[in-house]
Design an enzyme around this catalytic site. Structure first.
Site, PDB file in Angstrom:
ATOM      1  N   ASP A   1       0.847  -1.187   0.000  1.00 38.06           N
ATOM      2  CA  ASP A   1       0.000   0.000   0.000  1.00 38.06           C
ATOM      3  C   ASP A   1       0.889   1.245   0.000  1.00 38.06           C
ATOM      4  OD1 ASP A   1      -2.790   1.141   0.274  1.00 38.06           O
ATOM      5  OD2 ASP A   1      -1.785   2.123   1.945  1.00 38.06           O
TER       6      ASP A   1
ATOM      7  N   GLU B   1       0.785   5.755   0.283  1.00 48.28           N
ATOM      8  CA  GLU B   1       0.092   7.026   0.447  1.00 48.28           C
ATOM      9  C   GLU B   1       0.772   8.008  -0.486  1.00 48.28           C
ATOM     10  OE1 GLU B   1      -2.617   7.513   2.147  1.00 48.28           O
ATOM     11  OE2 GLU B   1      -2.622   5.465   2.962  1.00 48.28           O
TER      12      GLU B   1
ATOM     13  N   HIS C   1      -5.458   4.427   6.563  1.00 47.26           N
ATOM     14  CA  HIS C   1      -4.687   5.376   5.753  1.00 47.26           C
ATOM     15  C   HIS C   1      -3.248   5.509   6.225  1.00 47.26           C
ATOM     16  CE1 HIS C   1      -8.174   6.453   3.414  1.00 47.26           C
ATOM     17  NE2 HIS C   1      -8.842   6.722   4.524  1.00 47.26           N
TER      18      HIS C   1
ATOM     19  N   ASP D   1      -2.667  -0.475   6.371  1.00 48.21           N
ATOM     20  CA  ASP D   1      -3.568  -0.823   5.271  1.00 48.21           C
ATOM     21  C   ASP D   1      -3.057  -2.045   4.505  1.00 48.21           C
ATOM     22  OD1 ASP D   1      -5.211   1.235   5.950  1.00 48.21           O
ATOM     23  OD2 ASP D   1      -4.681   2.540   4.266  1.00 48.21           O
TER      24      ASP D   1
END
Length: 506
Positions: free
Chosen positions: A64, A66, A206, A211
């Site tokens: 994952d 961001e 998040h 995540d």
């Protein structure tokens, strides 16, 4: 607001502006120095079939990121999280913030809580990615697969970043978002919604590594569910399996549709618990029933008004008066109702295609349906119809052979019956002859009886009898008395002297 508050706020704004300008200059400088050494990254987005599922259960890296925005071309990764799962359990993880040399918009910070100040302390890309690629290991060669929720987004950012930094890789990945949509049919398939469905907690939503961990756990649950569904599906296939004769009939129906250039994309066959075979194009077109001695199509009567095949009303459990049974002996007899079958199929096909066009049904739903059915390739149809032809020839040969044997047996029975009749007549003739001979012998014996004379004491003959039996009948005298008198045991019998004629003559 006080003086010092205004002062600190102005100072903070100036610091953020300075960071933004520094990141903009750094971004332009970085792009200028790396464009000429761009790498090549190939990403293979895989569907989860049985073989892929087995590999994922053994080893997978949940991933994952961001980012500063939604565009992999103009935005940057600012946090990476990855968790290695081996045999369904977490083995190790990797997590870091990334100073990508760009400003983080307030709208992004509001979502992932990553600020520009936090990234000032984070390692730069040139330090992060060598470490991260070492963590990925053989995943860069497509051996260990990656998974992500909405994988295309994460993989677009990862591949763009690696290529920008000059790295080459071939990566295979699966998407838990697409898989959950396919398998769960939830109203929402967001990461945390799917996690809640499986009872998985995500305390740091998040946050990339949190995540990633949740994504990996979701994948494990989906794989377990898929394995159970596959087990149930195999059991269903076993219970609903069609025998060879049933498959031959299905093959001939598919041939009829193909001969009319009909669409076969979502055509399949299924057998329900009551033994009816459904001809299906997304939903049931009509049914076929195989009984011990008879077979029939169950469909609307209006399609078979001029049929050459035998037709009778269906049972109350099968449908209304509008439905009938159309009997056939072998698949090739369906040629007599080929046009009827085609018209039933075409009318049903048009309705289902309208549903697809209007969005009442998705192609994904149709694909899921066809996967649960028995389907036939062109090769399957040819092979089955060849076998059906051989079976029919064999049936006709057996029928003729049965008739020949029956005729021979009938002839043999008639021959035996004639022989039996003749033997009976001969036996009767012999018995009659024997009876006649016996009668003649008896008559001969009677004729050979000793004549006896009835006399007075002076030996005057009163009467002559051919035998004592005749004397008894005529005189009514006791037979013993007559015999004893004739033999001289006693003098009289019935007051008369009795002598055998032959003795008297002596």
């Amino acid at each position: 607001m006080g003086f010092f508050d205004k002062l600190f706020r102005r100072k903070k704004v100036m610091q953020e502006k300075k960071i933004f300008l520094e990141r903009e200059d750094s971004q332009l400088s970085q792009i200028a120095t790396t464009e000429k050494q761009r790498g090549m990254v190939i990403v293979n987005h895989l569907s989860v079939d049985d073989a892929v599922a087995e590999r994922l259960l053994e080893r997978v890296i949940a991933f994952d990121v961001e980012t500063t925005g939604l565009s992999a071309k103009s935005n940057r990764i600012i946090e990476i999280g990855a968790v290695l799962f081996e045999n369904g359990e977490e083995s190790k993880r990797y997590s870091t913030l990334v100073d990508a040399g760009v400003n983080v918009p307030p709208t992004v910070t509001a979502i992932n809580h990553i600020t520009n100040e936090m990234l000032l302390k984070a390692p730069r890309e040139k330090f992060v990615y060598p470490e991260f690629l070492a963590f990925l290991g053989d995943a860069l060669e497509g051996k260990t697969m990656l998974c992500a929720h909405n994988a295309r987004f994460d993989m677009d950012f990862l591949s763009e970043t690696l290529m920008r930094l000059g790295y080459d890789a071939t990566i295979s990945c699966v998407d838990t978002l697409a898989l959950s949509r396919k398998m769960l049919k939830l109203r929402s398939n967001k990461l945390n919604t799917v996690a809640q469905y499986f009872g998985i907690e995500n305390e740091q939503a998040h946050h990339a590594v949190a995540d990633a961990e949740v994504c990996g756990k979701i994948l494990q649950e989906l794989l377990k569910l898929k394995k159970e569904q596959q087990k149930q599906y195999m059991q269903y296939l076993e219970e609903s399996s069609l025998d060879e004769e049933e498959m031959e009939t299905c093959a001939y129906i598919q041939k009829i549709i193909a001969d009319h250039e009909g669409d076969l994309e979502f055509l399949g066959f299924s057998k329900n618990k009551k033994g009816y075979i459904d001809v299906i194009f997304i939903s049931s077109v009509f049914k076929i029933k195989f009984m011990k001695k008879r077979k029939y199509i169950l469909a609307e009567k209006r399609f078979f008004q001029n049929s050459d095949l035998e037709i009778e009303p269906c049972s109350k459990t099968e449908g209304t008066e509008a439905y009938v049974r159309v009997f056939f002996q072998n698949p090739f007899q369906l040629e007599n109702v080929a046009e009827s079958i085609w018209h039933i199929y075409k009318e049903h096909y048009d309705k289902e295609m309208y549903s697809l066009a209007m969005g009442y049904l998705t192609r994904e739903d149709a694909v899921c349906i066809i996967k649960s059915l028995h389907t036939l390739s062109v090769y399957d149809v040819a092979k089955l119809l060849q076998r059906a032809s051989e079976r029919e020839e064999e049936r006709l040969w057996k029928e003729k052979e049965t008739e020949r044997i029956a005729a021979e047996q009938q002839k043999e029975r008639e021959k035996k019956a004639e022989e039996k009749k003749k033997a009976k007549e001969e036996k009767k003739a012999k018995e009659e002859k024997k009876a006649e001979e016996k009668k003649n012998v008896s008559a001969g014996r009677k004729s050979l009886g000793r004549p006896v004379l009835q006399m007075t004491d002076d030996l005057v003959i009163v009467a002559r009898y051919e035998s004592i039996a005749e004397a008894i009948r005529e005189t009514g005298i006791n037979s013993k008395s007559i015999r004893d008198a004739a033999k001289g045991v006693q003098k009289h019998a019935g007051g008369y002297v009795w002598k055998y004629e032959d003795e008297q003559q002596l």
